[in-house]
Scaffold this active site. Structure first.
Site, PDB file in Angstrom:
ATOM      1  N   GLU A  41       0.840  -1.202   0.000  1.00  0.00           N
ATOM      2  CA  GLU A  41       0.000   0.000   0.000  1.00  0.00           C
ATOM      3  C   GLU A  41       0.875   1.252   0.000  1.00  0.00           C
ATOM      4  O   GLU A  41       1.882   1.307   0.710  1.00  0.00           O
ATOM      5  CB  GLU A  41      -0.883  -0.017   1.254  1.00  0.00           C
ATOM      6  CG  GLU A  41      -2.209   0.641   1.056  1.00  0.00           C
ATOM      7  CD  GLU A  41      -3.109  -0.156   0.095  1.00  0.00           C
ATOM      8  OE1 GLU A  41      -3.267   0.315  -1.053  1.00  0.00           O
ATOM      9  OE2 GLU A  41      -3.635  -1.193   0.491  1.00  0.00           O
ATOM     10  N   GLY A 130     -16.617   4.711  -3.158  1.00  0.00           N
ATOM     11  CA  GLY A 130     -15.982   5.441  -2.056  1.00  0.00           C
ATOM     12  C   GLY A 130     -15.602   4.557  -0.891  1.00  0.00           C
ATOM     13  O   GLY A 130     -15.391   5.039   0.223  1.00  0.00           O
ATOM     14  N   LEU A 133     -12.488   0.444  -2.708  1.00  0.00           N
ATOM     15  CA  LEU A 133     -12.486  -0.785  -3.517  1.00  0.00           C
ATOM     16  C   LEU A 133     -12.379  -0.450  -5.014  1.00  0.00           C
ATOM     17  O   LEU A 133     -12.603  -1.299  -5.858  1.00  0.00           O
ATOM     18  CB  LEU A 133     -13.733  -1.622  -3.220  1.00  0.00           C
ATOM     19  CG  LEU A 133     -13.892  -1.994  -1.728  1.00  0.00           C
ATOM     20  CD1 LEU A 133     -15.186  -2.753  -1.493  1.00  0.00           C
ATOM     21  CD2 LEU A 133     -12.697  -2.815  -1.240  1.00  0.00           C
ATOM     22  N   SER A 134     -12.053   0.806  -5.301  1.00  0.00           N
ATOM     23  CA  SER A 134     -11.753   1.241  -6.673  1.00  0.00           C
ATOM     24  C   SER A 134     -12.912   1.198  -7.646  1.00  0.00           C
ATOM     25  O   SER A 134     -12.781   0.735  -8.778  1.00  0.00           O
ATOM     26  CB  SER A 134     -10.588   0.425  -7.248  1.00  0.00           C
ATOM     27  OG  SER A 134      -9.415   1.096  -6.966  1.00  0.00           O
ATOM     28  N   SER A 135     -14.042   1.699  -7.201  1.00  0.00           N
ATOM     29  CA  SER A 135     -15.157   1.833  -8.147  1.00  0.00           C
ATOM     30  C   SER A 135     -14.780   2.808  -9.254  1.00  0.00           C
ATOM     31  O   SER A 135     -15.246   2.681 -10.389  1.00  0.00           O
ATOM     32  CB  SER A 135     -16.428   2.302  -7.429  1.00  0.00           C
ATOM     33  OG  SER A 135     -16.288   3.636  -6.992  1.00  0.00           O
ATOM     34  N   ASP A 180      -4.631   0.636  -9.163  1.00  0.00           N
ATOM     35  CA  ASP A 180      -6.063   0.343  -9.258  1.00  0.00           C
ATOM     36  C   ASP A 180      -6.458  -0.046 -10.682  1.00  0.00           C
ATOM     37  O   ASP A 180      -7.195  -1.009 -10.901  1.00  0.00           O
ATOM     38  CB  ASP A 180      -6.902   1.561  -8.843  1.00  0.00           C
ATOM     39  CG  ASP A 180      -6.657   1.963  -7.410  1.00  0.00           C
ATOM     40  OD1 ASP A 180      -5.960   1.224  -6.694  1.00  0.00           O
ATOM     41  OD2 ASP A 180      -7.154   3.037  -7.010  1.00  0.00           O
TER      42      ASP A 180
HETATM   43  P1  ADP Z   1     -13.400   4.336  -4.872  1.00  0.00           P
HETATM   44  O1  ADP Z   1     -12.682   4.312  -6.167  1.00  0.00           O
HETATM   45  O2  ADP Z   1     -12.600   3.801  -3.743  1.00  0.00           O
HETATM   46  O3  ADP Z   1     -14.739   3.706  -4.918  1.00  0.00           O
HETATM   47  P2  ADP Z   1     -13.374   7.142  -5.416  1.00  0.00           P
HETATM   48  O4  ADP Z   1     -13.680   8.332  -4.577  1.00  0.00           O
HETATM   49  O5  ADP Z   1     -12.029   7.050  -6.053  1.00  0.00           O
HETATM   50  O6  ADP Z   1     -13.644   5.868  -4.497  1.00  0.00           O
HETATM   51  O7  ADP Z   1     -14.435   7.003  -6.581  1.00  0.00           O
HETATM   52  C1  ADP Z   1     -15.789   7.068  -6.276  1.00  0.00           C
HETATM   53  C2  ADP Z   1     -16.476   7.971  -7.297  1.00  0.00           C
HETATM   54  O8  ADP Z   1     -16.452   7.333  -8.586  1.00  0.00           O
HETATM   55  C3  ADP Z   1     -17.934   8.200  -7.007  1.00  0.00           C
HETATM   56  O9  ADP Z   1     -18.112   9.281  -6.136  1.00  0.00           O
HETATM   57  C4  ADP Z   1     -18.481   8.504  -8.398  1.00  0.00           C
HETATM   58  O10 ADP Z   1     -18.203   9.835  -8.770  1.00  0.00           O
HETATM   59  C5  ADP Z   1     -17.630   7.613  -9.278  1.00  0.00           C
HETATM   60  N1  ADP Z   1     -18.281   6.321  -9.574  1.00  0.00           N
HETATM   61  C6  ADP Z   1     -17.805   5.088  -9.351  1.00  0.00           C
HETATM   62  N2  ADP Z   1     -18.646   4.135  -9.817  1.00  0.00           N
HETATM   63  C7  ADP Z   1     -19.685   4.790 -10.361  1.00  0.00           C
HETATM   64  C8  ADP Z   1     -20.893   4.374 -11.031  1.00  0.00           C
HETATM   65  N3  ADP Z   1     -21.185   3.092 -11.224  1.00  0.00           N
HETATM   66  N4  ADP Z   1     -21.734   5.344 -11.474  1.00  0.00           N
HETATM   67  C9  ADP Z   1     -21.455   6.650 -11.304  1.00  0.00           C
HETATM   68  N5  ADP Z   1     -20.346   7.083 -10.683  1.00  0.00           N
HETATM   69  C10 ADP Z   1     -19.460   6.186 -10.210  1.00  0.00           C
HETATM   70 MG    MG Z   2     -10.921   5.407  -6.658  1.00  0.00          MG
END
Ligand code: ADP
Ligand code: MG
Length: 397
Positions: A41, A130, A133-135, A180
């Site tokens: 990390e 958020g 987990l890298s959404s 990521d």
């Molecule tokens: P993490 O990557 O850890 O989940 P981040 O803050 O880096 O956290 O990213 C989260 C952001 O990515 C959300 O606030 C949103 O803006 C965007 N996001 C992720 N997945 C989606 C989705 N399926 N639809 C819309 N926005 C998304």
């Molecule tokens: Mg992220």
């Protein structure tokens, strides 16, 4: 079996929603996973090593190329609206909110000289947002793999990952390393990805047969994010760069563990814990990889726990909630546990013997209730596949 079926029915659903939103069928449906990092990390921006694995949770994207240069974006997790943009007008700063991540990928592809045009895109994700987990990488990488096919680019995995990272850094304005996006694109099922951030092209798959070794990996989303994240990340990164410069090294990755003690004596006190974390963390990745290759996944346990102590005490990116989740997991008999992701909240992983999942989950819930926190979300994760196409081109259009 079940996972495959779930994915197929999810793909059908996103294609249906696409038809409702845009009319006509998508050219295809793609999936890109979220990730957890097993160990390594805050090493990627130090040109170092990490060991992520893809989650079974994915972002699905139904996509269709357009010939008029328009880019339309909709997400089931968005604001309910269709965002419409012109590809030619994409510039950093013009797209705010979630649409900046996918639009950024199209911009980054064009900026790199690839012949890309518009598209209609609809996303639907099971990756918690958020939660560390890298959404965001899943969102970007879904676009990268879909565009790669829609526009016949034939880019390699690490090239797509770099494009996605560039989108996040320069377009969405979020500083992050390459881990990521590499995980989301290049991971394979039943393996962890041994990643060298200096040469992502040389990544290696390390077999990680959790189930075969009677083990489970729990991901505990603490549902907490402390807002100091971005500024603190930038400060840590700057501290590492300053330390490397003072030591006359290109990056902290170039400091061998055997020279750590002597190097620390030459540094100002505030940089000592940062350097100690990065160097020992890179060594933990090497140790974890050699244990996995020897078929001893249970040996990861103490490595995870040592990694957490280093992030808590030296790098100082844990928080009371992640510390509590780690302590509760260990108390309930986990083989090891650590925060995963950038820190200041987010998720914790715990390696447990099969059959102990429930005990760890219960202990976690009780510990959070006693401390007055919201109940955490506990999910079980097996190493999943990287970004891929799910459905072929439907004939009707
Ligand atoms: P993490 O990557 O850890 O989940 P981040 O803050 O880096 O956290 O990213 C989260 C952001 O990515 C959300 O606030 C949103 O803006 C965007 N996001 C992720 N997945 C989606 C989705 N399926 N639809 C819309 N926005 C998304
Ligand atoms: Mg992220």
């Amino acid at each position: 079996m079940t996972a495959r079926w779930d994915e197929d029915s999810r793909a059908d659903r996103v294609a249906d929603t696409f038809r409702r939103l845009y009319g006509g069928s998508p050219d295809g449906v793609w999936a890109a996973p979220g990730r957890v990092n097993l160990i390594g990390e805050h090493t990627d921006y130090n040109d170092g090593f990490s060991l992520p694995m893809a989650l079974p949770q994915t972002t699905l994207l139904a996509a269709r190329a357009r010939t008029d240069g328009r880019l339309r974006l909709h997400s089931a997790q968005g604001d309910g609206r269709i965002t419409e943009l012109a590809v030619a007008a994409l510039t950093p700063g013009v797209v705010t909110g979630w649409a900046g991540y996918p639009a950024g990928v199209v911009w980054a592809l064009a900026e790199a000289g690839h012949p890309v045009g518009g598209a209609d895109l609809h996303f639907d994700s099971t990756v918690p947002t958020g939660a560390g987990l890298s959404s965001s990488a899943a969102l970007e990488c879904a676009v990268a793999v879909a565009y790669d096919e829609l526009y016949g680019l034939h880019l390699r995995g690490p090239e797509l990952a770099r494009i996605a990272q560039r989108a996040e850094n320069a377009f969405a304005g979020v500083p992050c390393g390459i881990m990521d996006q590499m995980a989301s694109v290049c991971c394979t099922a039943e393996a962890a990805l041994h990643l060298d951030a200096r040469t992502p092209e040389h990544h290696r798959q390390v077999p990680f047969d959790l189930a075969g070794q009677g083990l489970r990996l729990l991901v505990i989303d603490t549902r907490v994010t402390h807002d100091l994240g971005d500024g603190a990340y930038a400060a840590l990164r700057a501290g590492c760069e300053r330390a490397a410069a003072l030591l006359g090294l290109p990056a902290l990755r170039d400091l061998p563990a055997g020279e750590l003690t002597r190097a620390l004596e030459a540094l100002p006190a505030e940089l000592v814990p940062l350097v100690r974390h990065v160097v020992t963390e890179n060594a933990r990745v090497a140790e974890a990889v050699s244990r996995l290759r020897a078929g001893d996944a249970a040996a990861l346990g103490p490595i995870l726990t040592a990694g957490h102590a280093s992030l808590r005490d030296d790098y100082r990116v844990s928080c009371p909630e992640t510390d509590l989740a780690v302590a509760a997991a260990l108390e309930a008999g986990a083989l090891g546990a650590r925060m995963t992701g950038g820190g200041f909240g987010g998720s914790v992983i715990a390696l447990v013997e099969a059959g102990r999942e429930r005990a760890v989950g219960d202990c976690m819930t009780a510990a959070f209730a006693t401390a007055g926190h919201r109940p955490p979300r506990v999910i079980e994760a097996a190493p999943g596949a990287g970004a891929r196409r799910l459905t072929p081109t439907p004939a009707t259009r």
